[in-house]
Design a protein around this motif. Structure first.
Motif, PDB file in Angstrom:
ATOM      1  N   SER A 221      -2.793  -2.070  -7.071  1.00  0.00           N
ATOM      2  CA  SER A 221      -2.082  -2.845  -6.052  1.00  0.00           C
ATOM      3  C   SER A 221      -2.166  -4.339  -6.340  1.00  0.00           C
ATOM      4  O   SER A 221      -1.142  -5.035  -6.360  1.00  0.00           O
ATOM      5  CB  SER A 221      -2.659  -2.541  -4.673  1.00  0.00           C
ATOM      6  OG  SER A 221      -4.052  -2.751  -4.675  1.00  0.00           O
TER       7      SER A 221
ATOM      8  N   GLU B 196      -8.117  -0.811  -5.357  1.00  0.00           N
ATOM      9  CA  GLU B 196      -7.074  -1.846  -5.424  1.00  0.00           C
ATOM     10  C   GLU B 196      -6.663  -2.163  -6.862  1.00  0.00           C
ATOM     11  O   GLU B 196      -6.005  -3.167  -7.122  1.00  0.00           O
ATOM     12  CB  GLU B 196      -7.549  -3.123  -4.726  1.00  0.00           C
ATOM     13  CG  GLU B 196      -7.935  -2.952  -3.260  1.00  0.00           C
ATOM     14  CD  GLU B 196      -6.766  -2.608  -2.355  1.00  0.00           C
ATOM     15  OE1 GLU B 196      -5.627  -2.981  -2.675  1.00  0.00           O
ATOM     16  OE2 GLU B 196      -6.986  -1.925  -1.337  1.00  0.00           O
TER      17      GLU B 196
ATOM     18  N   HIS C 158      -0.262   0.576  -5.305  1.00  0.00           N
ATOM     19  CA  HIS C 158      -1.003   1.739  -4.782  1.00  0.00           C
ATOM     20  C   HIS C 158      -0.223   3.020  -5.062  1.00  0.00           C
ATOM     21  O   HIS C 158      -0.772   4.029  -5.502  1.00  0.00           O
ATOM     22  CB  HIS C 158      -1.194   1.627  -3.262  1.00  0.00           C
ATOM     23  CG  HIS C 158      -2.314   0.722  -2.845  1.00  0.00           C
ATOM     24  ND1 HIS C 158      -3.608   0.895  -3.249  1.00  0.00           N
ATOM     25  CD2 HIS C 158      -2.323  -0.358  -2.016  1.00  0.00           C
ATOM     26  CE1 HIS C 158      -4.371  -0.048  -2.708  1.00  0.00           C
ATOM     27  NE2 HIS C 158      -3.611  -0.816  -1.966  1.00  0.00           N
TER      28      HIS C 158
ATOM     29  N   HIS D 208       2.469  -4.991  -3.785  1.00  0.00           N
ATOM     30  CA  HIS D 208       1.102  -4.510  -3.606  1.00  0.00           C
ATOM     31  C   HIS D 208       1.085  -3.004  -3.281  1.00  0.00           C
ATOM     32  O   HIS D 208       0.409  -2.218  -3.940  1.00  0.00           O
ATOM     33  CB  HIS D 208       0.439  -5.319  -2.476  1.00  0.00           C
ATOM     34  CG  HIS D 208      -0.965  -4.921  -2.176  1.00  0.00           C
ATOM     35  ND1 HIS D 208      -2.053  -5.641  -2.625  1.00  0.00           N
ATOM     36  CD2 HIS D 208      -1.484  -3.877  -1.483  1.00  0.00           C
ATOM     37  CE1 HIS D 208      -3.167  -5.057  -2.220  1.00  0.00           C
ATOM     38  NE2 HIS D 208      -2.854  -3.986  -1.510  1.00  0.00           N
TER      39      HIS D 208
HETATM   40 ZN   LIG Z   1      -4.283  -2.505  -0.869  1.00  0.00          ZN
END
Ligand SMILES: [Zn+2]
Length: 597
Positions: free
Chosen positions: A419, A416, A393, A389
């Motif tokens: 991610s 997001e 990013h 995740h």
């Molecule tokens: Zn996040």
């Protein structure tokens, strides 16, 4: 607490920034920034808000200088934050953070005039500059800032509001936090009486023992029930304050300001929310399966987070690195290469150390350098997903550094995009491995329930807020009335699949988003569904999808979400697009049904 895990020794190298907390270079950079800010003010103050507007070249030069100053300032700020996160127990680290923050506030104040003067220009003069070819790369930034212009009050009014807010909304927010964080919940666990905090009692909803969950649920609402008069009073006051401010600032509806911040059109939000509601039946289908797996005739509200088995697989950091990189390669080689930089160049801090802050994050700044990742790796499979995740990013920020600083950060609804996508890639890759059936089921159910928490639940919260704002305009709401709105919004989600009685009507009373950031919750729905839909597009289009997706990441925050997504052939106004996300969710639910059979 020192814990030895496979991530021992995986620590970030901050020497790209500074050598240590007492590195004299920190002060030099701050001094330089302060001097440059002074010079900047001397050059530009009074030159932006001028009759007929400034020259486009002059404004462009100002924006470029402004950006390079912000970049310089981000270095000590980021360093202080990272150092403090790495060891919060050292007073030197805390002092550094405070000193840097104080100095940067002074410098930022010196620069404030620049954006204010831009807002003070007449619409016609500002539009000329927005359309000027010299300012093309700042077009979105400049136009975006101007959107707040119709909602600004006079400087004197704004100043009074700021000062009065301290004893107004901020005081109510603090009171809410003080009450909820001071609550004590008496619980009997393993024969011993304990007093638990709100967070601790909420986390017991994930306990595998039903009796513990039930007790936690009962105690939660027993204790909250004693405070609902006060909590309802606080909420009513904050809702009324927002209604007043929306009237004074001429916002057409309670969600308008949030939509403006998110750069999302109101009808897109309504379309999305409606599609989520149409899919509540999908949630109910899963809850029925879950009841069967738990050997219950029907779920009670306190069963919804009960774990389905346990993922017993351990995964060391090195193996996680291999698995993540493999899964990223399958998507696109450049995805892997970028992720690999984080491992090779020590941009990740993964080991468990005393004093280190908990959780995980990816720090994007300074964009002229590279992002940093912090996590606490405990050798669980879940930790590998966390790394995937945060690496997502990291890849997003690394690719977006093609943009200059003011165009760099993705807007909240797109924050997001990489991610959750990266996490999906790793998740699917793991499931292709030879895993034991129980582990697979636990993994899939965990994923489904994560999605429920971000999509369905946040949608329920948003509908509740809408109902509250609509009715509060006429009358103050009692705790019972708030409870009716809460149950009604939840009932639509849970249907007959989950029983929502036994105190649940006070479920609204402790949620901090309602108090601190109204209508924030729909951004979670947006972000998660968007990525699920994009993932669905990837599965349909295969390799052809990757280049277009990567350009989306490279664009950072240089355009509004809608403009960026149109490039991928996405129409946010189309319910069919949002439904794509639910096709992915349905695929996971079918998978769980199959594994359970
Ligand atoms: Zn996040």
């Amino acid at each position: 607490m020192t814990q030895t895990t496979s991530a021992a020794g995986i620590a970030w190298d901050l020497s790209d920034l500074f050598a240590d907390y007492n590195d004299p270079a920190i002060t030099s950079v701050l001094d330089e920034a302060a001097a440059e800010a002074k010079a900047f003010a001397q050059t530009y103050r009074g030159t932006i808000n001028v009759p007929d507007g400034p020259d486009a070249e002059h404004l462009r030069a100002g924006l470029e200088e402004f950006e390079s100053l912000q970049d310089k300032m981000s270095r000590p700020a980021v360093y202080a934050t990272l150092l403090f996160s790495a060891d919060t127990s050292k007073p030197e680290h805390r002092n550094l953070q405070q000193n840097v923050e104080q100095r940067l506030t002074t410098i930022q104040n010196e620069l404030l005039f620049f954006s204010l003067e831009w807002l003070e220009l007449s619409d016609a003069d500002a539009q000329k500059l927005v359309d000027h070819p010299v300012l093309e790369s700042y077009r979105h930034y400049l136009a975006n800032a101007r959107r707040y212009q119709p909602h600004k009050l006079s400087e004197a009014e704004e100043r009074i509001i700021n000062e009065k807010d301290i004893t107004g909304i901020s005081a109510w927010q603090r009171l809410h936090a003080e009450i909820t964080s001071g609550l004590s919940f008496p619980m009997e666990i393993d024969g011993a009486q304990q007093q638990l905090t709100l967070d601790a009692v909420l986390s017991l909803m994930y306990h595998s023992d039903r009796a513990v969950r039930q007790q936690a649920f009962t105690k939660l609402f027993e204790v909250l029930g004693n405070h609902t008069q006060t909590l309802a009073y606080i909420y009513n006051t904050l809702v009324q304050d927002k209604l007043t401010m929306d009237r004074l600032r001429i916002y057409p509806d309670p969600m308008a300001q949030r939509n403006l911040d998110n750069e999302i059109e109101p009808d897109v939000v309504e379309t999305m929310i409606a599609v989520v509601e149409q899919n509540y039946t999908l949630a109910q289908r899963y809850f029925t399966l879950k009841a069967k797996l738990l050997n219950l005739p029907r779920l009670q509200i306190y069963d919804q987070y009960a774990p389905i088995g346990e993922v017993s697989i351990k995964m060391g950091f090195e193996e996680a690195q291999t698995v993540i990189l493999e899964s990223f390669t399958a998507f696109d080689p450049s995805f892997r290469e970028t992720a690999n930089l984080f491992f090779e160049r020590n941009w990740i801090d993964a080991e468990i150390r005393p004093g280190k802050r908990g959780g995980a994050f990816c720090m994007p700044y300074p964009p002229s350098l590279h992002p940093y990742i912090l996590c606490n790796y405990t050798d669980k499979l879940r930790d590998a997903m966390t790394v995937a995740h945060e690496l997502g990013h990291g890849i997003h920020f690394w690719m977006a550094r093609k943009q200059s600083l003011l165009n760099f950060s993705p807007t909240l609804p797109l924050a997001e995009t990489a991610s959750v996508f990266g996490e999906m890639l790793t998740f699917e890759h793991l499931l292709e491995r030879e895993l034991e059936r129980g582990n697979k089921l636990a993994l899939v159910c965990g994923k489904i329930e994560d999605i429920f928490a971000t999509v369905f639940r946040q949608n329920v919260l948003t509908r509740f807020e809408q109902d509250v704002f609509a009715t509060r305009a006429a009358n103050r709401l009692t705790p019972e009335q708030l409870g009716q709105h809460w149950i009604a919004a939840n009932q639509r989600y849970y249907g007959d699949a989950v029983e929502t009685t036994g105190g649940y009507e006070f479920g609204w009373s402790y949620i901090p988003h309602f108090i601190n950031s109204p209508f924030y919750c729909y951004s979670y729905v947006f972000g998660e569904l968007l990525v699920l839909a994009l993932y669905g597009m990837y599965r349909e289009q295969g390799q052809a999808f990757a280049p277009r997706y990567l350009s989306l990441l490279e664009a950072g925050g240089s355009q509004a979400p809608n403009a960026l997504l149109v490039e991928l052939g996405v129409d946010l106004h189309d319910p069919g697009f949002w439904q794509l996300g639910f096709q992915e969710l349905q695929r996971l639910i079918e998978w769980a049904e199959e594994l359970a059979a």
